[in-house]
Design a protein around this motif. Structure first.
Motif, mmCIF file in Angstrom:
data_model
loop_
_atom_site.group_PDB
_atom_site.id
_atom_site.type_symbol
_atom_site.label_atom_id
_atom_site.label_comp_id
_atom_site.label_asym_id
_atom_site.label_seq_id
_atom_site.Cartn_x
_atom_site.Cartn_y
_atom_site.Cartn_z
ATOM 1 N N GLU A 1 0.833 -1.207 0.000
ATOM 2 C CA GLU A 1 0.000 0.000 0.000
ATOM 3 C C GLU A 1 0.868 1.257 0.000
ATOM 4 N N SER B 1 -9.497 2.386 5.205
ATOM 5 C CA SER B 1 -9.186 0.966 5.080
ATOM 6 C C SER B 1 -10.260 0.159 5.806
ATOM 7 N N HIS C 1 -8.213 -7.269 8.309
ATOM 8 C CA HIS C 1 -8.894 -7.051 7.039
ATOM 9 C C HIS C 1 -10.021 -8.068 6.893
#
Length: 462
Positions: free
Chosen positions: A26, A91, A102
């Motif tokens: 990222e 995010s 995540h």
């Protein structure tokens, strides 16, 4: 700040085409995009453009953990905090997850269980990039539990088995999963605490007491430290140094303009400080860094220059308030105020004990003389010198207002010396003109073309 994305479940997130990527990927992608677009990824940093910044950019592109080495006040912490801007603004995380996992890649037992049970209905939250940066000042009392984690006795008391991974209370580094963790003054960590970080830095997992717990942590570890060769507080152990992919040396600004830019940017000035006086402060700071009377191993922080400029501005505001002036503009007389209050911000060599103020005063005079030559070069002050040699006196000081100073200047006939002096430094108001004139008078005194006497808050040039 852009609007928060609207996806609230894993199914909705997957439908948007969202792609999960590591923190390093990222940061690499966003850095390369900024460089390709010609944007500055490091706003507010001065003097690192051709030295520190290229090294840091290459380290981030390579995906390395980074340690910054440098003396105090070189902008290490600011540089680390600027890394936040290289992460995605928003995010997705599993709603309620302790480690901010995540939604596509749960790593804890609890989150994996929820993902298996709820499938596409697993709730999703959005975390701003500012929330993905954690910072810890290393102190001698920092424990393994603070950084890595420990068994939570409250969870055991609730009935969980001692061997249950859910009894673990995670520390700062696991809680920074999918983010950046910055450790300031890393050598201050006890060596046994540094050992606890070895697995995090290399295997990207954690070990807590006797647990066999492997969490594939996705975290970028960055740190700051003073150079090991002189610090007496501790050191970075060799195995930990080996795990940092990049060791980058910072430095004080090489150019005077960069030094002044840092002061302008960081100082909270309560009064106007003309550029000429900011230059004096910057030159004064740089002279201290080169002086053999100062312990250069500890450095002279940029905070010294910032505090000096703020003190000069405060002295100007104090004078303007007492004398009832409409505007507060710093003059040369205000520079003296910085000497007494900033002495403790500089460490002198042992042989200079008792001479600290004398050293500071000498270097301030030198800096003032250099700034005068730089700012006022080309202005012929011969007529002013002649008037003073013929008996004219000019009185200034903390008890003399800008208007009184200007009204007390000797008349030089048809000469436009004062106008050219003001134009040279861009002075327009009475306060700015008085500051320019006082700088010129001090320059003449330091060049030994006129005399000066200071008594009871008044300074007389004659």
């Amino acid at each position: 700040m852009s609007e928060r994305p609207t996806a609230t479940t894993v199914g909705e997130l997957r439908a948007t085409g969202h792609d999960a990527r590591s923190v390093r990927a990222e940061i690499r992608a966003n850095l390369l995009a900024a460089l390709a677009a010609g944007h500055d990824p490091w706003p507010g940093l001065h003097g690192f453009g051709t030295t520190v910044v290229p090294q840091l950019e290459r380290a981030l592109i390579a995906g390395h953990d980074v340690v910054l080495l440098g003396e105090r006040g070189q902008g290490k912490t600011r540089l680390l905090r600027s890394l936040v801007g290289l992460m995605d603004e928003w995010s997705p995380v599993i709603a309620g997850s302790e480690l901010g996992e995540h939604p596509f890649e749960p790593i804890t037992v609890e989150s994996r269980g929820r993902a298996a049970e709820l499938g596409d209905d697993l709730p999703v939250e959005w975390r701003h990039r500012d929330e993905r940066y954690s910072e810890k000042l290393a102190t001698p009392d920092t424990s393994v539990a603070d950084l890595i984690g420990d068994v939570d006795p409250m969870r055991v008391a609730e009935g969980r088995r001692l061997g249950d991974p859910e009894t673990i209370h995670f520390g700062l580094i696991p809680r920074s999963h999918r983010g950046i963790v910055a450790i300031n003054e890393l050598p201050d960590l006890a060596e046994r605490i540094q050992v606890a970080m070895l697995n995090v830095m290399e295997e990207r997992d954690i070990q807590i007491r006797g647990y066999v717990l492997r969490l594939p942590l996705d975290v970028l570890v960055v740190a700051s430290a003073n150079p090991e060769d002189y610090t007496n507080r501790g050191r970075i152990i060799t195995p930990l140094k080996d795990r940092f992919g990049a060791e980058i040396r910072t430095h004080y600004p090489h150019e005077l303009d960069d030094e002044m830019a840092v002061v302008r940017q960081e100082a909270g000035l309560v009064a106007q400080v003309p550029d000429a006086l900011l230059e004096v402060v910057a030159r004064f700071t740089r002279a201290l860094r080169a002086s053999p009377a100062v312990d250069q191993r500890s450095g002279v922080s940029a905070r010294f220059a910032i505090a000096a400029a703020e003190t000069v501005a405060a002295a100007a505001l104090h004078r303007a308030t007492v004398l009832g002036e409409d505007e507060a503009v710093a003059r040369v007389v205000d520079l003296e105020a910085a000497l007494d209050v900033l002495r403790g911000k500089v460490e002198f060599e042992s042989g200079e004990e008792g001479r600290e103020r004398e050293v500071l005063a000498h270097l301030l005079r030198t800096a003032t003389a250099e700034a005068c030559r730089s700012r006022l070069g080309g202005v012929d002050l011969g007529l002013l010198v002649e008037a003073i040699e013929d008996g004219a006196l000019v009185t200034t000081g903390e008890r003399v207002s800008a208007r009184d100073l200007l009204d007390g200047l000797p008349v030089l006939g048809e000469s436009d010396v004062y106008e050219r002096l003001a134009a040279k430094v861009g002075a327009t108001s009475a306060g700015e003109r008085a500051s320019a004139v006082e700088l010129a008078l001090e320059g003449l005194y330091l060049a030994r073309r006129i005399g000066k006497d200071s008594v009871d808050g008044e300074t007389v040039y004659g």
